[in-house]
Design a protein around this motif. Structure first.
Motif, PDB file in Angstrom:
ATOM      1  N   GLY A 285      10.669 -23.576  32.175  1.00  0.00           N
ATOM      2  CA  GLY A 285      10.025 -24.695  31.494  1.00  0.00           C
ATOM      3  C   GLY A 285       8.552 -24.808  31.822  1.00  0.00           C
ATOM      4  O   GLY A 285       7.714 -25.040  30.938  1.00  0.00           O
ATOM      5  N   ALA A 286       8.190 -24.612  33.102  1.00  0.00           N
ATOM      6  CA  ALA A 286       6.789 -24.708  33.517  1.00  0.00           C
ATOM      7  C   ALA A 286       5.955 -23.588  32.905  1.00  0.00           C
ATOM      8  O   ALA A 286       4.848 -23.821  32.395  1.00  0.00           O
ATOM      9  CB  ALA A 286       6.697 -24.678  35.038  1.00  0.00           C
ATOM     10  N   LEU A 287       6.467 -22.344  32.948  1.00  0.00           N
ATOM     11  CA  LEU A 287       5.733 -21.218  32.376  1.00  0.00           C
ATOM     12  C   LEU A 287       5.603 -21.355  30.862  1.00  0.00           C
ATOM     13  O   LEU A 287       4.589 -20.950  30.277  1.00  0.00           O
ATOM     14  CB  LEU A 287       6.432 -19.900  32.725  1.00  0.00           C
ATOM     15  CG  LEU A 287       6.476 -19.508  34.209  1.00  0.00           C
ATOM     16  CD1 LEU A 287       7.210 -18.180  34.379  1.00  0.00           C
ATOM     17  CD2 LEU A 287       5.072 -19.416  34.790  1.00  0.00           C
ATOM     18  N   PHE A 288       6.620 -21.918  30.237  1.00  0.00           N
ATOM     19  CA  PHE A 288       6.601 -22.141  28.790  1.00  0.00           C
ATOM     20  C   PHE A 288       5.446 -23.059  28.413  1.00  0.00           C
ATOM     21  O   PHE A 288       4.652 -22.767  27.509  1.00  0.00           O
ATOM     22  CB  PHE A 288       7.947 -22.722  28.367  1.00  0.00           C
ATOM     23  CG  PHE A 288       8.042 -23.073  26.901  1.00  0.00           C
ATOM     24  CD1 PHE A 288       7.509 -22.245  25.922  1.00  0.00           C
ATOM     25  CD2 PHE A 288       8.694 -24.228  26.507  1.00  0.00           C
ATOM     26  CE1 PHE A 288       7.613 -22.564  24.578  1.00  0.00           C
ATOM     27  CE2 PHE A 288       8.811 -24.550  25.166  1.00  0.00           C
ATOM     28  CZ  PHE A 288       8.265 -23.727  24.199  1.00  0.00           C
ATOM     29  N   VAL A 289       5.316 -24.167  29.117  1.00  0.00           N
ATOM     30  CA  VAL A 289       4.234 -25.115  28.831  1.00  0.00           C
ATOM     31  C   VAL A 289       2.879 -24.466  29.094  1.00  0.00           C
ATOM     32  O   VAL A 289       1.932 -24.610  28.304  1.00  0.00           O
ATOM     33  CB  VAL A 289       4.403 -26.391  29.683  1.00  0.00           C
ATOM     34  CG1 VAL A 289       3.182 -27.305  29.526  1.00  0.00           C
ATOM     35  CG2 VAL A 289       5.670 -27.139  29.269  1.00  0.00           C
ATOM     36  N   LEU A 290       2.758 -23.723  30.198  1.00  0.00           N
ATOM     37  CA  LEU A 290       1.489 -23.072  30.526  1.00  0.00           C
ATOM     38  C   LEU A 290       1.131 -22.028  29.471  1.00  0.00           C
ATOM     39  O   LEU A 290      -0.046 -21.892  29.103  1.00  0.00           O
ATOM     40  CB  LEU A 290       1.583 -22.426  31.909  1.00  0.00           C
ATOM     41  CG  LEU A 290       0.299 -21.782  32.451  1.00  0.00           C
ATOM     42  CD1 LEU A 290      -0.836 -22.799  32.522  1.00  0.00           C
ATOM     43  CD2 LEU A 290       0.551 -21.169  33.830  1.00  0.00           C
ATOM     44  N   GLN A 291       2.136 -21.290  28.976  1.00  0.00           N
ATOM     45  CA  GLN A 291       1.854 -20.302  27.930  1.00  0.00           C
ATOM     46  C   GLN A 291       1.328 -20.976  26.668  1.00  0.00           C
ATOM     47  O   GLN A 291       0.389 -20.490  26.020  1.00  0.00           O
ATOM     48  CB  GLN A 291       3.113 -19.500  27.591  1.00  0.00           C
ATOM     49  CG  GLN A 291       2.815 -18.319  26.672  1.00  0.00           C
ATOM     50  CD  GLN A 291       3.812 -18.169  25.538  1.00  0.00           C
ATOM     51  OE1 GLN A 291       4.822 -18.880  25.469  1.00  0.00           O
ATOM     52  NE2 GLN A 291       3.541 -17.255  24.640  1.00  0.00           N
ATOM     53  N   MET A 292       1.940 -22.096  26.294  1.00  0.00           N
ATOM     54  CA  MET A 292       1.481 -22.803  25.097  1.00  0.00           C
ATOM     55  C   MET A 292       0.048 -23.308  25.279  1.00  0.00           C
ATOM     56  O   MET A 292      -0.762 -23.272  24.353  1.00  0.00           O
ATOM     57  CB  MET A 292       2.411 -23.990  24.797  1.00  0.00           C
ATOM     58  CG  MET A 292       3.834 -23.603  24.448  1.00  0.00           C
ATOM     59  SD  MET A 292       3.962 -22.461  23.049  1.00  0.00           S
ATOM     60  CE  MET A 292       4.357 -20.931  23.886  1.00  0.00           C
TER      61      MET A 292
END
Length: 763
Positions: A285-292
């Protein structure tokens, strides 16, 4: 017997397909554009050497390579395609030199007749292959040497002073010698794109199959591109007809008998290692937000150059870093979701937990964190020119999309993948000793898991000075076969296991369906890798196989709607299944984007006649975003929700954030494509057909007419999409704090007689 036949067919498909792909690699290596020992004038003045070209390739790689403009059409889209741009600048410089020799101000000041004469002279000089295979020397005229010098000065200026239109930071390359070497590499890529192949006979075909479109020297579509495109259209229609015929002949009865009345997972006690996978999903979830967030920053560079709503961010976060991180984080979080799914499934399927399994899961988690953080920092340091010598290659940025991370981190990740495979196999192994209808499914699961590590090994075929044609060959093994190929097989098997664990489908039915789907997908998908290589310094045979088999890749996607409706049916078959509704809805989104992103938008650019004009334009990220995130991203979110739901049974979720995230992600992705990427790409295609690729990628064109507005129109879709990503992050944090659960509402526990709780081995 039916499964045995399917296994035999799958083995034959793998054997034949990899035989063809390996043969194509041999032909590419044999007929790749030569790197001359020297480029010199007729009087012996050396312009550049072999070392200048190969060292220049390394300079280009170390500053981000394909994340800052493109070469041979592969790379980022904000800066120019350096091959097409160099070629056009060199051609116009040479025409102006000749025009001044005739007394004119420049080429445009000449009469039509004189212009035609100089164009004919230009074509003869540029397209004639002067490479001497005995000495390794390319001989050019003194006038062309002057044109090369003038073109190099332009690049010296923009890479020193920076260029806002390209989001190119000042002093991107500080060392003058490195600048000279990099421009030598750019020249070589354009030489290969404008010089006739000696093996093409009288057909006037360059090393890059006449790509890019450049009317000044008659770089135009080849007959091969037209013929194989037509054949691919016919095969696509034939394949679709055959698939519909076959599907229509099969009985489709929904047997709901045996589906439990209550959730089989309620009352199930996760093993210690399964509980340990929870932290993987929170990191997802954290990496997903950072990627966006990196996607928003990189996208904004396209409309504001070096700024972000007025803030000058390029000195800390250059465009090439933001784009690198956007791509790498996407791979990291999707892969982490799938790896965690495998670690969750293995003990459940195996029926027990091996000794030290939890310790292995925790160790792998720490290793993955080190790889992610270390590789991201190394990429930033390489682009900021902080890594001297060969450190950029080992710890920084390799310069190729999707395999950007330095070789050390690449090897580290490869070791992690095989450690993951070991943890999976040891937990699954007891299941092979029990009478079960799932053995074929287990075998396919292990095969797909092993392939994830094996095909990532293909990236090791690329070294510092690997010939660009071969680097592209091995890179697409990773991107197409690893990311788009065997990850999909793994995901298909994983979903089948999840549904069979819920007893929504029978194991035997799931096994047959997965085997058949794998055969159909890989029949076109393996050799279809070649459609990425049409113009990457490859011979015509690559185009033939790539066009035919990439058309066959689309065939199974035409029936993807049936898969979507089957998932809808499963979510409604029992009331308890609604607890998994949003995970299943994300699986439904996967089916939709598989058809639209991988199928329609993929085939839109795949035929040679289309890709010749579209390669390197915004039509490519249309396919990239809708296929990579639309399919694999949605699948990663779905797997994450499914596993977390299983690991946290009995408490009812607040569905508002998930409902909002689902629709925001899908609507945002659609708006991003329809309002900006697709219309910009189509307008660029028109310019590429009418004038040339160099013009379609030029700032003069991209800042004219409606294009600035259309590029700004990406902001609404990006914003909606990013808010959806934040909603996923908010929901995952809420599972830790409790705000994502309905207070005081517990789901009634069901019977678990058919689902024994695994226990650690030896207990």
């Amino acid at each position: 017997m039916a499964q045995r036949r399917l296994w035999m067919i799958l083995g034959l498909v793998l054997l034949v397909s990899f035989g063809i792909l390996g043969g194509l690699g041999f032909r590419i290596n044999s007929l790749k554009p030569p790197i001359p020992a020297a480029v010199q004038t007729a009087d012996g003045h050396i312009i550049m050497t072999h070392d200048d070209i190969t060292n220049g390739q390394n300079v280009w790689q170390s500053i981000g390579g394909q994340e800052l403009g493109s070469i041979w059409g592969h790379g980022a889209y904000l800066a120019p395609d350096w091959t097409a741009d160099w070629l056009h600048r060199e051609l116009t410089a040479l025409l102006d030199i000749w025009a001044r020799q005739e007394g004119a101000r420049d080429f445009r000041a000449l009469s039509v007749e004189n212009q035609a004469a100089l164009k004919a002279r230009l074509k003869e000089e540029i397209r004639t292959n002067s490479f001497d295979s005995a000495t390794g020397i390319v001989t050019i005229s003194a006038d062309r040497a002057e044109a090369i010098k003038q073109t190099a000065r332009h690049y010296d200026e923009i890479f020193t002073k920076g260029e806002v239109a390209f989001a190119l930071q000042p002093d991107a390359v500080k060392d003058k010698e490195q600048l000279r070497e990099m421009t030598s590499f750019f020249f070589w890529t354009s030489w290969a794109a404008s010089t006739n192949r000696p093996d093409a006979g009288e057909r006037n075909i360059t090393y890059t199959q006449n790509w890019p479109h450049e009317p000044l020297i008659d770089n135009q579509l080849t007959p091969d591109a037209v013929i194989w495109s037509v054949i691919s259209f016919v095969l696509l229609l034939a394949g679709i007809g055959s698939m519909v015929w076959y599907f229509g002949s099969q009985e489709r009865t929904h047997q709901d008998e045996g589906i439990p009345d209550k959730d089989p997972l309620l009352g199930y006690t996760p093993t210690p290692s399964q509980k340990a996978t929870l932290k993987y999903f929170f990191v997802v979830g954290a990496l997903f937000v950072l990627q966006m967030l990196m996607g928003v920053v990189a996208g904004h560079y396209g409309v504001e150059g070096g700024g972000f709503y007025g803030f000058d961010i390029q000195r800390w976060l250059p465009y090439s870093v933001a784009r690198t991180w956007h791509l790498q984080l996407g791979i990291f979080w999707i892969a982490t979701a799938w790896l965690a799914t495998g670690l969750y499934l293995a003990p459940a399927v195996g029926g027990g937990e091996p000794k030290f399994q939890k310790a292995g899961v925790n160790f792998l988690f720490v290793a993955l964190l080190i790889i992610v953080l270390g590789s991201l920092f190394g990429e930033w340091a390489s682009i900021k020119r902080m890594l001297g010598g060969d450190l950029w290659f080992w710890f920084g940025h390799q310069g190729y999309e999707y395999v950007d991370l330095g070789r050390f981190w690449q090897l580290f990740l490869l070791i992690g993948l095989f450690l993951w495979l070991f943890l999976m196999v040891r937990a699954l192994w007891p299941a092979f000793h029990r009478p079960s209808e799932q053995k074929s499914l287990l075998g396919l699961f292990i095969l797909a898991s092993a392939s994830i590590g094996l095909f990532y090994c293909a990236g090791l075929g690329i070294w510092q000075q690997t010939h660009l044609a071969m680097a592209e060959y091995w890179r697409w093994w990773v991107v197409h076969l690893w990311v788009e190929g065997f990850f999909e097989v793994f995901a298909t098997v994983a979903i089948a296991f999840l549904f069979s664990r819920l007893r929504l489908i029978k194991p035997e039915t799931a096994t047959n369906a997965v085997l058949f789907a794998t055969i159909i997908f890989l029949s076109g998908g393996i050799v279809g890798t070649a459609h990425h290589l049409y113009f990457a310094g490859t011979p015509s045979v690559v185009m033939a196989f790539g066009a035919v088999f990439s058309a066959l890749e689309v065939v199974p996607l035409v029936l993807i709607g049936f898969e979507a409706w089957e998932n809808v049916r499963m979510s409604r078959v029992r009331s308890w299944a609604s607890a998994y509704r949003w995970a299943i809805y994300f699986f439904i989104a996967v089916a939709f984007w598989n058809l639209v992103g991988a199928g329609l938008f993929g085939f839109f650019i795949n035929p040679p006649v289309a890709l010749y004009y579209m390669q390197g334009l915004n039509t490519t990220p249309v396919h990239g975003h809708t296929a990579l995130f639309g399919v694999y991203g949605m699948l990663g979110v779905g797997l994450m929700l499914f596993c977390v739901r299983s690991l946290m049974p009995g408490r009812e979720w607040k569905e508002g954030p998930l409902r909002f995230a689902f629709w925001s992600l899908n609507i945002g992705l659609m708006l991003m494509v329809l309002l900006s990427l697709l219309p910009v790409g189509l307008i660029q295609t028109w310019a590429s057909v009418a004038t040339g690729l160099w013009y379609a990628r030029s700032p003069e064109f991209l800042q004219s007419g409606w294009l600035p507005l259309l590029r700004w129109m990406r902001i609404p879709g990006d914003t909606i999409f990013f808010i959806g990503a934040l909603a996923i992050g908010w929901f995952m944090v809420g599972l830790l704090t409790g705000h994502s659960f309905e207070k005081g509402r517990e789901v009634e526990a069901g019977s678990v007689e058919t689902q024994p709780t695994p226990s650690p081995a030896g207990k």
